[in-house]
Design an enzyme around this catalytic site. Structure first.
Site, PDB file in Angstrom:
ATOM      1  CB  CYS A  59      -0.923  -0.070   1.208  1.00  0.00           C
ATOM      2  SG  CYS A  59      -1.511   1.483   1.864  1.00  0.00           S
ATOM      3  CB  CYS A  82       0.556   1.900   4.143  1.00  0.00           C
ATOM      4  SG  CYS A  82      -1.160   1.419   3.942  1.00  0.00           S
TER       5      CYS A  82
END
Lengths: 296, 104
Positions: free
Chosen positions: B29, B32
């Protein structure tokens, strides 16, 4: 693209082009991102009557002047789409496809072409509504998803998502042909993709499921992906303060995020080429001051 | 203080007292990855006020399921074991700090 640029400029309308020229004059390294043929909104203008020095100039000619000016100053246009801009503190990280590029300052000059969100979209963003299939696909393992795609390139994301999800309903809003017949042709190796030619109208969360209302009835799934050509500035830059549909700026074209500036239509009316060019100039000079203050 | 990586067996114990901030993320991600250094820096800044943890949703699907996480990064604030607030997506450090502070 491993190095950190002094300034990344997003948009190739009058504001972005003007900012790139000024930043280059001031000896800063510039990454200019946008359409290689400069903004459509310039070339499609019939006639511009108030650009000083260029009386009654057709938009297409003004666009050519912009391109010539950039070429003369050796400023290349990088024709790639920025999906996210992260304010990291003393620099910015720009996500371009799956790649990250860094810049000390950013000038946002993306115009106002983004549409209105669907009813229910903002409230459910991150809670069942997502803008990035490749980001959140893994959370849909064995689940059902609806994808609304605004350009043919999103079909690749649908294929990727269908690898994990149990079922994907794809709504290509750009296609005119009979969609139901398209699924086997578009997704030959993904029998779990169903293509529907309907017009999305709104989003609602009901009993833990996401419901997309369309002109062809409701579609229910675990999540809804909206893959648009352009997103609103608040979603492009998390944490950016807006003023209605526009980015909030001061006289220096500074936003609430230190190092991030905005110029052109995105900051509000009047939507005029010459106003945008002027703001691009101010934004570039403000960015130069910011970059110099970082180096002290 | 820094952000401590935990897995589901340690979860209940980690959040049971005081204010805990848990960052649910995954290796694939992008946002993230961007949020991780922001949380790291905030955990230093807020040392003694809140404990910071990170959890991989792929390794801990049970916890992700429990909180109905549909999008990451997903940052939740827990007070004495109870979830009191959540924040989805990347946020710059000043805004993230304000989010944690209003839950202290």
């Amino acid at each position: 693209m491993g190095k950190r640029y002094d300034v990344a400029i997003i948009g190739t309308g009058p504001a972005g082009v003007s900012a790139a020229i000024t930043a280059t004059v001031r000896n800063k390294s510039v990454l200019l991102l946008g359409s290689a043929s400069v903004s459509d909104k310039v070339s499609k203008a019939h006639m511009i009557q108030n650009y000083p020095g260029l009386p009654d100039i057709p938009g297409q000619e003004l666009a050519q002047h912009f391109l010539d000016h950039l070429k003369k100053m050796e400023i290349p246009i990088t024709d790639r789409k920025v999906t996210m801009i992260y304010a990291m503190g003393d620099y910015f990280s720009l996500q371009i496809d799956q790649e990250f590029v860094e810049a000390s300052a950013v000038i946002l000059a993306i115009g106002v072409s983004f549409g209105k969100p669907f009813p229910g979209e903002d409230e459910n963003l991150g809670r069942g509504v997502s803008y990035c299939a490749t980001c959140d696909a893994a959370l849909y393992r064995g689940k059902e998803a609806v994808v609304v795609g605004y350009a043919p390139k999103e079909e690749a994301d649908v294929r990727f998502l269908a690898e994990m999800a149990q079922k994907v309903t794809y709504i290509p809003v750009y296609k005119k042909e009979d969609a139901a017949a398209m699924a086997p042709e578009l997704f030959p190796d993904r029998p779990n993709v169903e293509v529907k030619q309907v017009k999305p109208l709104g989003i609602e969360k009901r009993d833990g499921r996401m419901v997309l209302a369309t002109d062809g009835g409701e579609i229910s799934a675990d999540g809804i992906f909206l893959l648009r050509e352009s997103v609103s500035p608040g979603k492009l830059v998390p944490g950016l303060e807006l003023d209605g549909n526009h980015v909030k700026v001061d006289r220096k074209m500074a936003t609430n995020l230190p190092g991030l500036f905005a110029a052109g239509d995105i900051t509000g009316t009047p939507y005029q080429y010459v106003k945008s060019a002027g703001e691009g100039n101010v934004a570039a000079l403000s960015a130069v001051s910011w970059i110099d203050s970082l180096k002290k | 203080m820094s952000v401590k990586k935990i897995d589901s067996p340690e979860f209940q114990d980690a959040i049971k007292s005081g204010v805990s901030v848990v960052d649910f993320n995954a290796t694939w991600c992008g946002p993230c990855k961007m949020l991780a250094p922001v949380l790291e820096s905030l955990s230093e800044e807020m040392a003694g006020k809140a404990a910071f943890y990170a959890m991989d949703v792929d390794d801990n699907p049970d916890i992700a399921q429990q909180f109905g996480i549909a999008s990451i990064p997903y940052v939740a604030v827990f007070k004495d074991g109870q979830k009191v607030d959540e924040q989805v997506g990347f946020v710059p450090q000043p805004q993230l700090k304000a989010f944690v502070e209003r839950n202290l």
